[in-house]
Design a protein around this motif. Structure first.
Motif, PDB file in Angstrom:
ATOM      1  N   VAL A  20      24.972  88.501 -56.528  1.00 41.28           N
ATOM      2  CA  VAL A  20      24.266  89.125 -55.416  1.00 41.28           C
ATOM      3  C   VAL A  20      25.111  90.248 -54.824  1.00 41.28           C
ATOM      4  N   GLU A  21      24.457  91.326 -54.399  1.00 43.16           N
ATOM      5  CA  GLU A  21      25.156  92.466 -53.799  1.00 43.16           C
ATOM      6  C   GLU A  21      25.630  92.071 -52.395  1.00 43.16           C
ATOM      7  N   VAL A  22      26.902  92.231 -52.146  1.00 43.85           N
ATOM      8  CA  VAL A  22      27.504  91.715 -50.915  1.00 43.85           C
ATOM      9  C   VAL A  22      26.915  92.366 -49.664  1.00 43.85           C
ATOM     10  N   LEU A  23      26.757  93.679 -49.650  1.00 45.27           N
ATOM     11  CA  LEU A  23      26.249  94.347 -48.453  1.00 45.27           C
ATOM     12  C   LEU A  23      24.763  94.064 -48.243  1.00 45.27           C
ATOM     13  N   ASP A  24      24.019  93.909 -49.325  1.00 45.20           N
ATOM     14  CA  ASP A  24      22.617  93.499 -49.204  1.00 45.20           C
ATOM     15  C   ASP A  24      22.504  92.186 -48.430  1.00 45.20           C
ATOM     16  N   LEU A  25      23.443  91.296 -48.691  1.00 45.09           N
ATOM     17  CA  LEU A  25      23.451  89.984 -48.041  1.00 45.09           C
ATOM     18  C   LEU A  25      24.087  90.039 -46.657  1.00 45.09           C
ATOM     19  N   ASN A  26      25.318  90.542 -46.592  1.00 46.46           N
ATOM     20  CA  ASN A  26      26.102  90.464 -45.355  1.00 46.46           C
ATOM     21  C   ASN A  26      25.669  91.465 -44.296  1.00 46.46           C
ATOM     22  N   GLY A  27      25.083  92.597 -44.698  1.00 45.79           N
ATOM     23  CA  GLY A  27      24.620  93.570 -43.712  1.00 45.79           C
ATOM     24  C   GLY A  27      23.580  92.964 -42.777  1.00 45.79           C
ATOM     25  N   PRO A  28      22.441  92.506 -43.314  1.00 42.76           N
ATOM     26  CA  PRO A  28      21.436  91.866 -42.449  1.00 42.76           C
ATOM     27  C   PRO A  28      21.957  90.592 -41.791  1.00 42.76           C
ATOM     28  N   LEU A  29      22.752  89.802 -42.531  1.00 44.48           N
ATOM     29  CA  LEU A  29      23.276  88.555 -41.970  1.00 44.48           C
ATOM     30  C   LEU A  29      24.101  88.839 -40.719  1.00 44.48           C
ATOM     31  N   ASP A  30      24.952  89.857 -40.764  1.00 43.18           N
ATOM     32  CA  ASP A  30      25.807  90.143 -39.623  1.00 43.18           C
ATOM     33  C   ASP A  30      25.002  90.640 -38.426  1.00 43.18           C
ATOM     34  N   VAL A  31      23.897  91.340 -38.683  1.00 36.19           N
ATOM     35  CA  VAL A  31      23.034  91.762 -37.578  1.00 36.19           C
ATOM     36  C   VAL A  31      22.508  90.544 -36.834  1.00 36.19           C
ATOM     37  N   PHE A  32      22.021  89.554 -37.563  1.00 39.45           N
ATOM     38  CA  PHE A  32      21.468  88.355 -36.917  1.00 39.45           C
ATOM     39  C   PHE A  32      22.574  87.494 -36.293  1.00 39.45           C
ATOM     40  N   VAL A  33      23.750  87.475 -36.907  1.00 34.32           N
ATOM     41  CA  VAL A  33      24.882  86.736 -36.334  1.00 34.32           C
ATOM     42  C   VAL A  33      25.276  87.354 -34.992  1.00 34.32           C
ATOM     43  N   LYS A  34      25.368  88.682 -34.951  1.00 35.41           N
ATOM     44  CA  LYS A  34      25.730  89.352 -33.701  1.00 35.41           C
ATOM     45  C   LYS A  34      24.646  89.149 -32.645  1.00 35.41           C
ATOM     46  N   ALA A  35      23.393  89.181 -33.058  1.00 35.33           N
ATOM     47  CA  ALA A  35      22.293  88.944 -32.118  1.00 35.33           C
ATOM     48  C   ALA A  35      22.390  87.542 -31.530  1.00 35.33           C
ATOM     49  N   ASN A  36      22.805  86.604 -32.352  1.00 36.39           N
ATOM     50  CA  ASN A  36      22.934  85.218 -31.897  1.00 36.39           C
ATOM     51  C   ASN A  36      24.089  85.047 -30.915  1.00 36.39           C
ATOM     52  N   ILE A  37      25.107  85.896 -31.040  1.00 35.13           N
ATOM     53  CA  ILE A  37      26.211  85.882 -30.070  1.00 35.13           C
ATOM     54  C   ILE A  37      25.736  86.456 -28.737  1.00 35.13           C
ATOM     55  N   LEU A  38      24.955  87.549 -28.817  1.00 30.54           N
ATOM     56  CA  LEU A  38      24.473  88.197 -27.601  1.00 30.54           C
ATOM     57  C   LEU A  38      23.412  87.357 -26.895  1.00 30.54           C
ATOM     58  N   VAL A  39      22.564  86.703 -27.680  1.00 36.20           N
ATOM     59  CA  VAL A  39      21.521  85.828 -27.122  1.00 36.20           C
ATOM     60  C   VAL A  39      21.664  84.477 -27.817  1.00 36.20           C
ATOM     61  N   PRO A  40      22.533  83.609 -27.311  1.00 34.81           N
ATOM     62  CA  PRO A  40      22.845  82.348 -27.991  1.00 34.81           C
ATOM     63  C   PRO A  40      21.602  81.505 -28.300  1.00 34.81           C
ATOM     64  N   ASN A  41      21.692  80.819 -29.450  1.00 34.70           N
ATOM     65  CA  ASN A  41      20.641  79.898 -29.883  1.00 34.70           C
ATOM     66  C   ASN A  41      19.311  80.591 -30.175  1.00 34.70           C
ATOM     67  N   SER A  42      19.397  81.851 -30.626  1.00 35.18           N
ATOM     68  CA  SER A  42      18.184  82.562 -31.037  1.00 35.18           C
ATOM     69  C   SER A  42      17.883  82.330 -32.512  1.00 35.18           C
ATOM     70  N   PHE A  43      18.943  82.285 -33.336  1.00 34.88           N
ATOM     71  CA  PHE A  43      18.759  82.207 -34.787  1.00 34.88           C
ATOM     72  C   PHE A  43      19.618  81.110 -35.407  1.00 34.88           C
ATOM     73  N   ASN A  44      19.042  80.463 -36.384  1.00 36.31           N
ATOM     74  CA  ASN A  44      19.766  79.522 -37.239  1.00 36.31           C
ATOM     75  C   ASN A  44      19.816  80.146 -38.627  1.00 36.31           C
TER      76      ASN A  44
END
Length: 210
Positions: A20-44
């Motif tokens: 799997v292409e690393v940025l294809d995976l980690n790019g979107p993943l990091d967006v949702f991870v950061k969103a979850n830090i800013l608004v806790p318990n938004s995403f699993n």
């Protein structure tokens, strides 16, 4: 994007496979991870593979142990399907064992109103599912001709960074997955959260958050 915004926590599954292409995976993943830090318990957020065997990312640079398999993963609200180098994706697409299991799973998920989002060449892996049929879709420019050939009833477009067709989101090449994830976060949590993520990333793009 047709996702249930009334849910307290959104389950987001990131499908992973060998090379799997690393940025294809980690790019979107990091967006949702950061969103979850800013608004806790938004995403699993969690990774899902066909089986529990550890896999390697592109060029064997890192090993990934998936959180779940397609047989035991939580019901997803959104599934991210990243891509890989074109030759790798074409090989997987022609692998009957891989495609039959993947297609059955992703189709069943879509029938439960799960939103499916392909990143870059990941769109090709959806070509046996009928999910692309009669939709406007996109992918990496290296794959658009093949994608159109495999999906004659679809309109393959070049130029857009991402295309939202309700329960289906497709993106152009590699970094476009970040733009699409920011768009999806905006849709779910609002533009202020997306703007904060852009600032944290120091991300420079033509993406417009309204």
């Amino acid at each position: 994007m047709n996702i249930n915004k009334d849910k307290t926590i959104q389950n987001i599954a990131f499908f992973v496979f060998d090379q799997v292409e690393v940025l294809d995976l980690n790019g979107p993943l990091d967006v949702f991870v950061k969103a979850n830090i800013l608004v806790p318990n938004s995403f699993n957020c969690y990774t899902v593979a066909l089986d529990a065997t550890p896999i390697f990312a592109e060029s064997n640079t890192m090993q990934i142990i998936p959180n779940y398999t397609i047989d035991n993963c939580p019901q997803a609200d959104l599934i991210i399907v990243p891509g890989a180098f074109p030759e790798t994706v074409i090989k997987l697409f022609k692998d009957e064992h891989f495609e039959s299991r993947f297609t059955a799973w992703i189709t069943a998920q879509a029938q439960r109103d799960t939103v499916i989002a392909s990143i870059c060449t990941g769109a090709l892996l959806l070509s046996n599912t009928k999910l692309l049929d009669r939709k406007s879709i996109t992918s990496h420019f290296m794959m658009t001709d093949l994608l159109q050939e495999l999906n004659p009833n679809s309109q393959v477009m070049t130029g857009p960074r991402y295309i939202d067709e309700g329960n289906l989101v497709t993106t152009a090449g590699i970094t476009a997955g970040i733009d699409a994830a920011l768009y999806m976060v905006t849709d779910i949590l609002g533009q202020d959260v997306a703007k904060q993520i852009i600032e944290i990333f120091e991300y420079k793009s033509d993406l417009q958050i309204h």
